[in-house]
Design an enzyme around this catalytic site. Structure first.
Site, short mmCIF file in Angstrom:
data_model
loop_
_atom_site.label_atom_id
_atom_site.label_comp_id
_atom_site.label_asym_id
_atom_site.label_seq_id
_atom_site.Cartn_x
_atom_site.Cartn_y
_atom_site.Cartn_z
N HIS A 68 0.83 -1.20 0.00
CA HIS A 68 0.00 0.00 0.00
C HIS A 68 0.87 1.26 0.00
O HIS A 68 0.55 2.25 -0.68
CB HIS A 68 -0.92 -0.03 1.22
CG HIS A 68 -1.78 1.18 1.35
ND1 HIS A 68 -1.66 2.07 2.39
CD2 HIS A 68 -2.78 1.67 0.56
CE1 HIS A 68 -2.54 3.04 2.25
NE2 HIS A 68 -3.23 2.83 1.15
N GLU A 71 1.99 1.83 -3.48
CA GLU A 71 0.91 2.38 -4.30
C GLU A 71 0.89 3.91 -4.20
O GLU A 71 0.75 4.61 -5.21
CB GLU A 71 -0.42 1.80 -3.86
CG GLU A 71 -1.62 2.40 -4.57
CD GLU A 71 -2.83 2.55 -3.67
OE1 GLU A 71 -3.37 3.68 -3.59
OE2 GLU A 71 -3.23 1.56 -3.03
N HIS A 72 1.03 4.42 -2.99
CA HIS A 72 1.07 5.87 -2.81
C HIS A 72 2.29 6.49 -3.50
O HIS A 72 2.19 7.51 -4.18
CB HIS A 72 1.15 6.20 -1.31
CG HIS A 72 -0.17 6.18 -0.62
ND1 HIS A 72 -0.73 7.30 -0.05
CD2 HIS A 72 -1.06 5.18 -0.38
CE1 HIS A 72 -1.89 7.01 0.51
NE2 HIS A 72 -2.11 5.70 0.33
N GLU A 148 -4.18 8.31 6.94
CA GLU A 148 -5.19 7.42 6.35
C GLU A 148 -5.55 6.30 7.33
O GLU A 148 -6.73 5.95 7.50
CB GLU A 148 -4.68 6.84 5.04
CG GLU A 148 -5.67 5.96 4.31
CD GLU A 148 -5.13 5.40 3.00
OE1 GLU A 148 -5.86 4.64 2.34
OE2 GLU A 148 -3.97 5.73 2.64
#
Length: 444
Positions: A68, A71-72, A148
Site C-alpha cells: 500500500h 501504491e502511494h 489514512e
C-alpha cells in the site's frame, strides 16, 4: 458462450466474442506482459489498468504495509515526471486516475476519452516502471498514510472488519490489514519498500487491461513502448494456493470504545474463488442479507427496529474466503441482533429457502450482474481479476447460467456446511467482552 474461457500462460494470443457482442483479445508480449482488451461497441471512453499480482498477503516480515505504501509512492514522481506532472496529465483532459491495493493484487487505473488513451498508457506505465521513490517523498507519504490509517481507526466498522479478518485468518497473511499498522508504517524503511518494488514489478508479472473504445493492436503497441528494452521472458506463474486451517473453536473479539453505536460482524471462513458453489453462495447471500427484502433486513430492521444497517458479505480469495453478517446497532441491542442472526442461520440450515426466495434472489443477482457490466471500469476490472486470479474468463451468459442452475436443495446443502462452521464475532463499541460473551454463549 456457455463455459469459461481458459487463459493459459503459454498461449501468446487468445480472442473470443462475448455474449453481449463485445470482443475480447489477449496477447502475451515478448517481455511477458499480458495485455487484455474488451472492445465495447458505441463507447467513446476507455478504462485501463496496470495490474501487479502482489497484495498485502505477499509481504514478508519488515515489509508489512509496503504494498500500500508503494501504491502511494508511485504517484510521487518518476525520472521524467513530477507528481504535479502526473496530476496535470489527467486533470487537463478531464480524466480520472487512481490506484487500489488489495490482499492479492495492486491496480493502477484510469478512465479517459479514447483520444487520450496514449497519454494514459504512457503516464501510468511510467509510474509503474520508472518511479524513483524519492527520499523526501517517502517521508512525506509516510505521514499521509499514517493519517489514512488514523481515519480508518476512527471508523468502528473498519476496525470491526479488520478484527474479523484477523480472527478468521489467524496466523495467515490474509488476516493482516492491507494498509499495515501505524507501528509497521513508522518502522518500514525506504530500502525495504524499494526491494518490494524491484521484486514484484518485473514486466512478466504485470497485466495491462482496457475496456471501452479500444483497438487491441494499437493498445499493444502503446504498452510495448512502455516496456521497450525489457528482456524476453515467460509470464510469471499465477499465485499458488495456501489454504487456511479452519478455526477449531468459535472466537470473539471486542474492542471497547465509547461510541453511540456498535459495529458487529459475525460469520466464518467461506468459499475460495475456485469453489464451484460460489453461485449457490450468491443466492444464499442474497436471501440472507443481500437487500431490503432479505431475511435479516426484514427481521432486524423492519420488524424489530434493532439496527439501521444490516447486511451479509462474502469476499473470496484464491485459496479461501469469508462469509458473515454486518450490523450497526445500539450497545443494548447487540446480544439481540446476534440472537436473530444465529436464528436465521439455524432456519436456513434446517429449512433452506423457499422457491419464491430462490426466484427473487436469482432476479436480483442476474440483474445486478448485467447492470454492472454497462460500465467500462467493471469490464476492465473483470479482465484483470480473471487473468491474475482463476486464469479463466467467465462471460456474463456463463455467469447467469450458473446462477440459474442453482436449486433450493443446493442452497440447503451449502447452508449445512457454511453456516455450521465455527463462528467468528468481532464487535467495536461500548460493550464489555465478558458480558457479551456470556450473553451470546461464546468464549473470548
Amino acid at each position: 458462450m456457455n463455459h469459461p474461457v481458459p487463459l493459459p500462460l503459454e498461449a501468446p494470443d487468445t480472442s473470443f466474442l462475448t455474449s453481449g457482442g463485445a470482443f475480447v483479445r489477449r496477447t502475451v508480449l515478448p517481455s511477458g506482459v499480458r495485455v487484455l482488451t474488451e472492445a465495447m461497441p458505441g463507447a467513446s471512453s476507455t478504462s485501463l489498468g496496470f495490474w501487479v499480482g502482489v497484495g498485502s498477503r505477499d509481504e514478508r516480515d519488515g515489509q508489512y504495509g509496503s504494498t500500500h505504501f508503494l501504491e502511494h509512492l508511485l504517484f510521487k514522481g518518476t525520472r521524467t515526471r513530477s507528481a504535479l506532472d502526473i496530476a496535470i496529465s489527467f486533470d487537463s483532459v478531464g480524466g480520472e486516475h487512481n490506484a487500489a491495493t488489495a490482499k492479492e493484487y495492486t491496480c493502477y487505473y484510469a478512465r479517459v476519452r479514447d483520444a487520450d488513451v496514449p497519454m494514459a498508457v504512457s503516464v501510468i506505465g511510467d509510474m509503474v516502471t520508472g518511479s524513483v521513490l524519492d527520499d523526501a517523498a517517502f517521508d512525506i507519504e509516510r505521514g499521509v498514510i499514517l493519517e489514512e490509517l488514523a481515519m480508518a481507526a476512527d471508523d468502528p466498522a473498519d476496525v470491526a472488519g479488520e478484527a474479523f479478518f484477523a480472527a478468521a485468518f489467524d496466523g495467515h497473511a490474509l488476516g493482516r490489514p492491507i494498509g499495515g499498522t501505524p507501528e509497521s508504517i513508522r518502522a518500514v524503511q525506504r530500502d525495504e519498500v524499494l526491494a518490494h518494488y524491484r521484486e514484484h514489478y518485473a514486466p512478466n508479472g504485470i497485466v495491462v487491461t482496457a475496456a471501452g473504445a479500444i483497438d487491441h493492436d494499437r493498445f499493444c503497441e502503446l504498452v510495448e513502448t512502455v516496456f521497450q528494452g525489457a528482456p524476453n521472458a515467460a509470464p510469471l506463474a499465477r499465485r499458488t494456493p495456501q489454504p487456511v486451517a479452519d478455526p477449531a473453536i468459535p472466537k470473539l473479539s471486542v474492542v471497547h470504545r465509547p461510541t453511540e453505536q456498535v459495529s458487529m460482524l459475525r460469520g466464518s471462513q467461506g468459499l475460495d474463488l475456485r469453489d464451484e458453489r460460489r453461485p449457490v453462495l450468491s443466492v444464499l447471500n442474497a436471501v440472507l442479507g443481500g437487500g431490503m427484502s432479505s431475511r435479516l433486513f426484514q427481521e432486524v430492521r423492519e420488524r424489530r427496529g434493532l439496527a439501521y444497517a444490516v447486511s451479509s458479505f462474502a469476499p473470496a480469495y484464491l485459496d479461501n474466503g469469508a462469509f458473515g453478517v454486518y450490523a450497526g446497532c445500539a450497545p443494548d441491542n447487540v446480544a439481540g441482533v446476534v440472537e436473530i442472526v444465529d436464528a436465521e442461520f439455524r432456519r436456513m440450515v434446517d429449512d433452506g429457502i423457499t422457491s419464491d426466495e430462490l426466484r427473487r434472489a436469482k432476479g436480483q443477482i442476474e440483474g445486478a450482474l448485467t447492470l454492472s457490466l454497462e460500465d467500462s471500469d467493471a469490464r476492465m476490472t473483470r479482465l484483470g481479476r480473471s487473468e491474475l486470479g482463476t486464469g479463466e474468463f467467465t462471460d456474463l451468459a456463463t455467469a447467469l447460467e450458473r446462477v440459474d442452475r442453482v436449486t433450493t436443495d443446493d442452497v440447503l446443502e451449502l447452508a449445512r456446511d457454511l453456516l455450521t462452521r465455527p463462528t467468528i464475532t468481532s464487535v467495536v463499541g461500548a460493550v464489555q467482552q465478558d458480558e457479551l460473551a456470556a450473553a451470546i454463549g461464546i468464549g473470548g
